[in-house]
Write a protein that holds these residues in place. Structure first.
Motif, mmCIF file in Angstrom:
data_model
loop_
_atom_site.group_PDB
_atom_site.id
_atom_site.type_symbol
_atom_site.label_atom_id
_atom_site.label_comp_id
_atom_site.label_asym_id
_atom_site.label_seq_id
_atom_site.Cartn_x
_atom_site.Cartn_y
_atom_site.Cartn_z
ATOM 1 N N SER A 1 0.851 -1.197 0.000
ATOM 2 C CA SER A 1 0.000 0.000 0.000
ATOM 3 C C SER A 1 0.884 1.244 0.000
ATOM 4 O O SER A 1 1.705 1.442 0.903
ATOM 5 N N ILE A 2 0.720 2.095 -1.020
ATOM 6 C CA ILE A 2 1.552 3.296 -1.121
ATOM 7 C C ILE A 2 1.304 4.245 0.048
ATOM 8 O O ILE A 2 2.219 4.908 0.547
ATOM 9 N N THR A 3 0.057 4.272 0.541
ATOM 10 C CA THR A 3 -0.264 5.155 1.667
ATOM 11 C C THR A 3 0.465 4.711 2.930
ATOM 12 O O THR A 3 1.132 5.509 3.606
ATOM 13 N N SER A 4 0.332 3.409 3.257
ATOM 14 C CA SER A 4 0.998 2.889 4.458
ATOM 15 C C SER A 4 2.511 2.981 4.325
ATOM 16 O O SER A 4 3.227 3.294 5.280
ATOM 17 N N ARG A 5 3.010 2.710 3.128
ATOM 18 C CA ARG A 5 4.453 2.741 2.886
ATOM 19 C C ARG A 5 5.008 4.155 3.100
ATOM 20 O O ARG A 5 6.036 4.352 3.755
ATOM 21 N N THR A 6 4.313 5.134 2.560
ATOM 22 C CA THR A 6 4.752 6.534 2.697
ATOM 23 C C THR A 6 4.676 6.994 4.145
ATOM 24 O O THR A 6 5.569 7.686 4.647
ATOM 25 N N LEU A 7 3.595 6.601 4.835
ATOM 26 C CA LEU A 7 3.427 6.992 6.237
ATOM 27 C C LEU A 7 4.579 6.465 7.091
ATOM 28 O O LEU A 7 5.214 7.210 7.846
ATOM 29 N N LEU A 8 4.862 5.166 6.968
ATOM 30 C CA LEU A 8 5.933 4.561 7.761
ATOM 31 C C LEU A 8 7.285 5.179 7.428
ATOM 32 O O LEU A 8 8.102 5.457 8.308
ATOM 33 N N LYS A 9 7.531 5.412 6.144
ATOM 34 C CA LYS A 9 8.809 6.009 5.714
ATOM 35 C C LYS A 9 8.985 7.400 6.323
ATOM 36 O O LYS A 9 10.056 7.738 6.858
ATOM 37 N N ASN A 10 7.932 8.225 6.280
ATOM 38 C CA ASN A 10 8.016 9.589 6.821
ATOM 39 C C ASN A 10 8.241 9.585 8.331
ATOM 40 O O ASN A 10 9.028 10.377 8.859
ATOM 41 N N ILE A 11 7.530 8.696 9.034
ATOM 42 C CA ILE A 11 7.689 8.615 10.492
ATOM 43 C C ILE A 11 9.127 8.273 10.854
ATOM 44 O O ILE A 11 9.757 8.920 11.688
ATOM 45 N N LEU A 12 9.659 7.269 10.187
ATOM 46 C CA LEU A 12 10.999 6.785 10.533
ATOM 47 C C LEU A 12 12.081 7.785 10.142
ATOM 48 O O LEU A 12 13.029 8.023 10.895
#
Length: 742
Positions: A632-643
């Protein structure tokens, strides 16, 4: 002492000015009340009051030979005599002329000595009213004649809204000596409550001098306490010495010290009691009721609303509550700014409305002021749009801001929701001035607004500013003071409680993430002789300036006590981070820190924030590489930004197969993967990682929507290090898990 005629007349004129403004205050308030009156019986009482006040003002102006005021008052007296006798009927046009007359009298009172006002136009209009032949009213225009130059100056007289900025007790503009200043700047002081006859007038300069003396006594109090403490320490040393050696002279010395100690302690108690009582008495003298500054507000609201074609009612409650005169003087303009804002913005879509001013004492040392209107409310979207146009926020910041935070944008300089600039508002300065003034007074201001229902401004202020308390702290063997009112909490925290968020050291307090900054870095104190503390405990003070909070790390927190504040003069007012100085009981001069400056300066030192925690803890995050495997591009982007925002180096893969290829070709410290993915799911990916000798030690976190017991057990079976269900996902939980596994 002989006083010549000129000096006597000048003093008489000063006294008259004070008396005249008192008469005008009563007349103005009575006219506002009369204009709203419907009950005939009450009307008669108010008309009688106005008639009597004009009569008294006429007599006083005759005594000081101010013919213009005498003429206006004489005609007004005749008019209200006819109204009393019911031979003249009031109408709306009359009230406009009556209020213009008051403005002109105020203008005459504030004019330079040697100027004469041409009052022919207003007198003509008043004569028309007196004769019952109002007809067409002439434009109000006066001619100012300067007797020194003989030059005529035309002055158009309109409702003078800026006139409200003058104090009810107003000084002449041509005061030339100190005695006149003392006569002009006076306070009315109630000697016995409830007895209006027992009133004395005290010079403002004398009150200020008396307060200064009282504050200076605080130093004597602190010094005497310090002396008593030192004598006590000497006595304790002698007692220890006596235990070892029995000498007669030691006994005599001890007796003398005992007597000296008793005397010093009694002196300290006496001075402390006298000083505290003296300052409290002075503080009570300095208190004035709110109505002393807002009694002219109803007239201001009336004039402004009529000027822009609206009918706005002004209602006030709690105006008898008393507060420090200095705070009142500072708050008069801010309150006017808010009321103007309510008139021009809040009730802009309607011709009728109400403004409420409610004052409540919320504790022994604080008061709450609420100003509300029943207008359209704040246009949040327009406010955001203006913030972007004026380069106050970026589009990204506006997209991220919530409505509650967005409302506070109205206090930013340069922001106004008005599309045009008028003489009332639209420049985007008024509410910024309000915010700065409230902040200067150690208060707070918030705003609530509901679309189509109105807006409420809430201001919390201290009742007095004469007593100051501060926390004495130590940084690099230097003492500093932070005002107690700016400190939200004093804490000692363990280093392992510090969290790294967005590459900054932070602590969690009451649900807020607060950055920690070393005070020595903000103050740019560099002393290479001092070794860094290797302890596990950090002493911090959480400070705030209404809008922001930071935690200041210091070497030692010594004590909270009363401090005598000495503000800097004009030459030193721009010294960064320092607001003034205080003298301790020992005679030591200690700087007082300016919290607002510290918070601004802390932004420049954010890169040094990590120095608070140990090197090993920083290493946990810095240069650590994580792979996120998520379709999921949404979940992937969210996790990447948080980290990434927390300092990690992150790569991503769109499914298990792509993830496995990256893991085999590059080095990663941890794997975060979804379970349900095409080509290779998370269970299979985890199994491959565990069965490969090169990757088997890499921690794997499964972040998935699968939450059944069977799925969790399967995750454990294939070798997952942690299993996080998306429905229970918490950012801090993920970060803590990563840190623990690394």
């Amino acid at each position: 002492m002989h006083i010549n005629d000129a000096e006597f007349f000048k003093k008489l004129r000063s006294t008259f000015t004070i008396e005249a403004y008192e008469h005008l205050r009563i007349i103005s308030l009575s006219l506002i009340e009369l204009e709203k009156m419907f009950v005939e019986e009450n009307k008669k009482t108010i008309v009688e009051t106005i008639h009597r006040e004009f009569h008294s003002l006429k007599g006083a102006s005759r005594a000081v030979s101010i013919k213009e005021i005498e003429s206006i008052c004489h005609t007004m007296e005749n008019i209200f005599s006819k109204i009393k006798k019911e031979t003249l009927e009031l109408n709306e046009q009359m009230f406009d002329i009556f209020n213009e007359s008051i403005d002109i009298i105020e203008d005459i009172l504030s004019s330079h000595e040697g100027e004469i006002k041409d009052i022919s136009v207003i007198m003509g209009n008043l004569k028309k009213i007196e004769c019952g032949n109002l007809g067409k009213i002439d434009s109000i225009k006066t001619e100012t004649v300067n007797l020194d130059t003989g030059i005529n100056q035309d002055v158009n007289i309109k409702p003078k809204y800026s006139q409200e900025d003058n104090n009810i007790i107003k000084a002449s503009k041509n005061i030339k000596n100190e005695e006149d200043v003392k006569m002009q700047n006076i306070n009315t002081v109630k000697v016995t409550e409830g007895k209006t006859s027992e009133i004395v007038r005290v010079s403002k300069s004398k009150l200020d001098s008396l307060l200064l003396q009282g504050e200076e006594m605080a130093y004597a109090k602190l010094s005497s306490i310090k002396t008593a403490k030192e004598i006590k320490e000497i006595k304790e040393l002698i007692d220890l010495w006596k235990k070892e050696k029995e000498y007669t002279f030691i006994e005599m010395l001890k007796n003398n010290v005992d007597a000296l100690l008793k005397s010093a302690e009694n002196e300290a108690k006496t001075i402390e009691m006298m000083t505290d009582t003296f300052i409290e008495d002075i503080k009570s003298i300095m208190l004035l009721p709110f109505y002393s500054i807002i009694e002219m507000f109803p007239k201001m609201v009336r004039d402004l609303s009529r000027h822009i074609g609206k009918e706005i009612e002004f209602i006030s409650e709690g105006t008898e509550i008393e507060i420090d005169r200095r705070i009142l003087e500072e708050m008069k303009d801010p309150l006017m700014h808010i009321i103007r804002n309510c008139i021009d913005h809040g009730i802009e879509k309607s011709s009728r409305g109400t403004i409420n001013l409610n004052i409540v004492q919320v504790s022994s040392d604080t008061v709450k002021i609420e100003i509300s209107d029943d207008g359209v409310g704040i246009d949040i979207e327009k406010l955001k749009e203006k913030a972007i146009i004026n380069n106050i926020l970026t589009q990204g910041q506006v997209n991220a801001i919530d409505d509650e935070s967005a409302k506070m944008l109205i206090f930013k300089s340069g922001i106004s929701t008005s599309d045009i600039i008028t003489d009332i508002s639209g420049r985007g300065l008024g509410l910024a001035i309000v915010y700065e003034k409230v902040q200067k007074l150690e208060g707070s201001i918030t705003v609530r607004s509901e679309k189509a229902k109105g807006t409420t401004f809430t201001i919390i202020l201290p009742i007095t500013i004469s007593t100051n308390r501060g926390i004495i702290l130590k940084v690099e063997k230097q003492d500093f003071v932070i005002p107690t009112g700016k400190v939200e909490k004093v804490m000692r925290v363990k280093k392992d409680e510090v969290r790294i968020i967005e590459n900054r050291a932070t602590i969690s307090l009451d649900g807020y993430i607060i950055p920690i900054v070393r005070l020595k870095d903000i103050l740019e104190i560099q002393d290479k002789r001092i070794e860094e503390s290797s302890g596990d405990i950090i002493s911090i003070l959480v400070v705030n300036d209404m809008e922001n909070k930071i935690a200041l790390s210091v070497d030692e927190i010594i004590i909270e006590q009363e401090v005598l504040v000495k503000r800097f003069n004009k030459q030193l007012k721009k010294v960064r981070n320092i607001a003034g100085a205080t003298i301790l009981g020992s005679g030591q001069v200690v700087p007082i820190l300016a919290v607002q400056d510290l918070i601004k300066s802390s932004l420049k030192n954010s890169n040094k924030s990590l120095s608070i925690v140990g090197e090993s803890e920083k290493d946990i995050i810095q240069n650590k590489r994580i792979i996120v495997v998520e379709d999921s591009i949404t979940s992937r982007t969210l996790l990447k930004n948080i980290l990434e925002s927390h300092g990690y180096i992150v790569k991503t893969a769109v499914n298990g197969l792509k993830g496995w290829e990256l893991i085999k070709s590059e080095k990663f410290d941890i794997v975060i993967t979804d379970v349900e993915m095409p080509e290779m799911d998370g269970f299979e990916l985890t199994s491959k990682i565990r069965n490969d000798s090169q990757t088997c030690e890499i921690p794997v976190i499964l972040v998935t929507s699968l939450e059944s017991r069977e799925d969790k057990e399967r995750g454990i079976d294939v070798g997952a290090s942690a299993y996080i269900v998306k429905s229970d996902f918490r950012q801090n939980n993920l970060l803590e898990t990563i840190k623990r596994l690394i």
